[in-house]
Design an enzyme around this catalytic site. Structure first.
Site, PDB file in Angstrom:
ATOM      1  CG  ASN A  50     -18.352   8.587  40.011  1.00 24.38           C
ATOM      2  OD1 ASN A  50     -17.998   9.729  40.312  1.00 24.38           O
ATOM      3  ND2 ASN A  50     -17.717   7.858  39.106  1.00 24.38           N
ATOM      4  CG  HIS A  60     -18.026  12.442  33.674  1.00 24.74           C
ATOM      5  ND1 HIS A  60     -18.342  11.110  33.637  1.00 24.74           N
ATOM      6  CD2 HIS A  60     -16.799  12.523  34.247  1.00 24.74           C
ATOM      7  CE1 HIS A  60     -17.358  10.405  34.170  1.00 24.74           C
ATOM      8  NE2 HIS A  60     -16.408  11.228  34.540  1.00 24.74           N
ATOM      9  CG  HIS A  89     -18.861  13.658  42.375  1.00 23.97           C
ATOM     10  ND1 HIS A  89     -17.560  14.013  42.690  1.00 23.97           N
ATOM     11  CD2 HIS A  89     -18.757  12.723  41.400  1.00 23.97           C
ATOM     12  CE1 HIS A  89     -16.723  13.314  41.946  1.00 23.97           C
ATOM     13  NE2 HIS A  89     -17.419  12.538  41.154  1.00 23.97           N
ATOM     14  CE1 TYR A 137     -10.670   9.622  42.212  1.00 26.68           C
ATOM     15  CE2 TYR A 137     -11.305   8.436  40.243  1.00 26.68           C
ATOM     16  CZ  TYR A 137     -11.292   9.588  40.985  1.00 26.68           C
ATOM     17  OH  TYR A 137     -11.900  10.726  40.517  1.00 26.68           O
TER      18      TYR A 137
END
Ligand SMILES: [Fe+2]
Length: 460
Positions: free
Chosen positions: A223, A318, A308, A189
């Site tokens: 991502n 999502h 993922h 991240y």
């Protein structure tokens, strides 16, 4: 009054009928925010140019090779690894060394050494650096690939580097059975910070070293590995990730490290990229088409896919992001009798029934997932504990395809026993490691395609 009661009972009965999915766990985690550990929590190890950020992964298709990766912060040398079995002489392997720049960040020297022709099922020691800054580690190679070889995988996703991430790692490391980690994407991240602060890639790799230096982690790109920032002219997708994490993609005839496969013990593990092209004729599509033909269940009974962005997710976070990939590949997974698909992305935990949704053809209206004994179970473990916090907003009612869901951080363990049975457990961070908040005996789709006791028997 009577008519109101009739209407009410009708509504209630409809509610019962449509909401009879699986279990939404009643466990409620404290909703405190997920805070990153400070940069200073993970300094470089002591000593000039000491090797750091050590991680290993499988280096070939069958487990006789290991890629050892590390960073030296100041100088490129020494760029070799020494490795040995106890009581045997030492071998040496030289690394490929790279660096990269990302906006105003310059990486240390990133080394990747592939050591080959290892013995199976053997403890190896290895040493990096030299003199007083030598650091030693060890790993155990897997047993030879074979149909009844037991093996235990940890499964982690969306880890980040918060205090919750730390709990996840501590739990995983404390599990005495875990032999390798299947990581389903979203590592550091770093992109959460201004200019995608690549120092967070360094601290993350130091943070996870206590596991990654000793067990192979099988990497999947998420991502947060994209690191695209056109505003600072960073337009190369996956740049820091691909510089830092090497995988043995050529051993499985892949043309990209973002999709590949390995065999380990009795499992054939296929890694896919949710953020690379997968439409018809693309390299990933063509590779997967061929790869599924290459799977030999007499050699590796367990067929596991890592990707993922989940295909079956009943969380508002999502929701349906994995849909286009599902449309492309789900029929192949059913034909190939994939046993289980692990995903991340959604910061929560969810396990599906064995369902497929492959009948839909735009005009026939058959768009509801149906029970399918040849379909995988889909498990979302995007619950490693990153800075974005929990996804605690499930769709209601719980759909029938969803067997169990809970908004907590944790990790999973897949304990393959033989060609027919594997014991699967999910562990929330608030419990001690031996406690399983969700568990299931998985039956192999090729050798024992019986119906499992999924804990929710209402799926028809
Ligand atoms: Fe993600």
């Amino acid at each position: 009054m009577w008519s109101i009661m009739v209407l009410l009972s009708l509504v209630l009965s409809i509610n019962v009928d449509v909401s009879n999915g699986g279990v939404t766990s009643v466990y409620v985690r404290n909703p405190e925010p997920s805070i990153d550990m400070p940069l200073e929590a993970f300094p470089s190890p002591p000593g000039f140019n000491a090797p750091e950020q050590v991680h290993i992964t499988q280096g070939d298709q069958v487990g006789r090779s290991v890629i050892i990766s590390w960073v030296t912060p100041i100088k490129p040398n020494p760029n070799f690894v020494r490795y040995w079995e106890k009581g045997h002489h030492k071998h040496m392997a030289r690394a490929i060394t790279t660096t990269y720049r990302y906006y105003n960040y310059s990486s240390g020297f990133i080394h990747h050494a592939t050591i080959r022709r290892l013995k199976y099922d053997t403890l190896y020691y290895y040493a990096l650096g030299h003199g007083s800054v030598t650091r030693r580690f060890s790993f155990k190679t897997p047993p030879p690939v074979g149909p009844d070889v037991p093996y235990t995988f940890g499964v982690i996703g969306d880890l980040g580097q918060t205090y919750d991430s730390n709990q996840t790692i501590e739990h995983t490391v404390s599990n005495p059975k875990g032999q390798a980690v299947l990581f389903v994407g979203d590592l550091s991240y770093a992109d959460h910070y201004p200019f995608h602060d690549s120092r967070r890639w360094d601290t993350w790799a130091r943070f996870v070293e206590k596991s990654t230096a000793y067990q192979p982690w099988i990497w999947t790109a998420g991502n947060h590995e994209l690191d695209l920032a056109p505003e600072i002219e960073e337009n190369v997708p996956f740049k820091p990730f691909m510089q830092r994490y090497h995988v043995p993609y050529m051993a499985s005839q892949s043309t990209s490290p973002l999709w590949y496969s390995i065999k380990r013990a009795s499992a054939h593990i296929i890694v896919l990229s949710s953020y690379s092209a997968y439409g018809k004729y693309t390299p990933q599509y063509r590779w997967l088409e061929g790869e599924l033909q290459r799977v030999d269940r007499s050699e590796t009974p367990w067929l596991i896919v890592l990707l993922h962005s989940p295909w079956y997710n009943s969380n508002n976070y999502h929701y349906m992001e994995g849909e286009s990939m599902r449309v492309m590949f789900e029929s192949w997974f059913v034909q190939s009798k994939v046993d289980v698909v692990f995903s991340g992305h959604v910061h929560s935990y969810e396990r599906s029934e064995r369902v497929s949704n492959v009948q839909y053809n735009i005009t026939n209206g058959l768009s509801v997932p149906a029970k399918d004994p040849s379909a995988p179970i889909y498990i979302t473990v995007g619950d490693g504990g990153n800075i974005e916090g929990l996804a605690n907003n499930f769709t209601e009612p719980q759909p029938r395809y969803s067997a169990f869901r809970e908004a907590s951080f944790g990790h999973a363990i897949l304990d393959i026993r033989n060609r027919t049975h594997a014991h699967y457990t999910w562990h929330r961070n608030q419990d001690s490691e031996p406690v399983a908040a969700d568990s299931l005996w998985l039956y192999n789709r090729y050798y024992y395609p019986e119906e499992e006791n999924t804990g929710a028997s209402t799926m028809v």
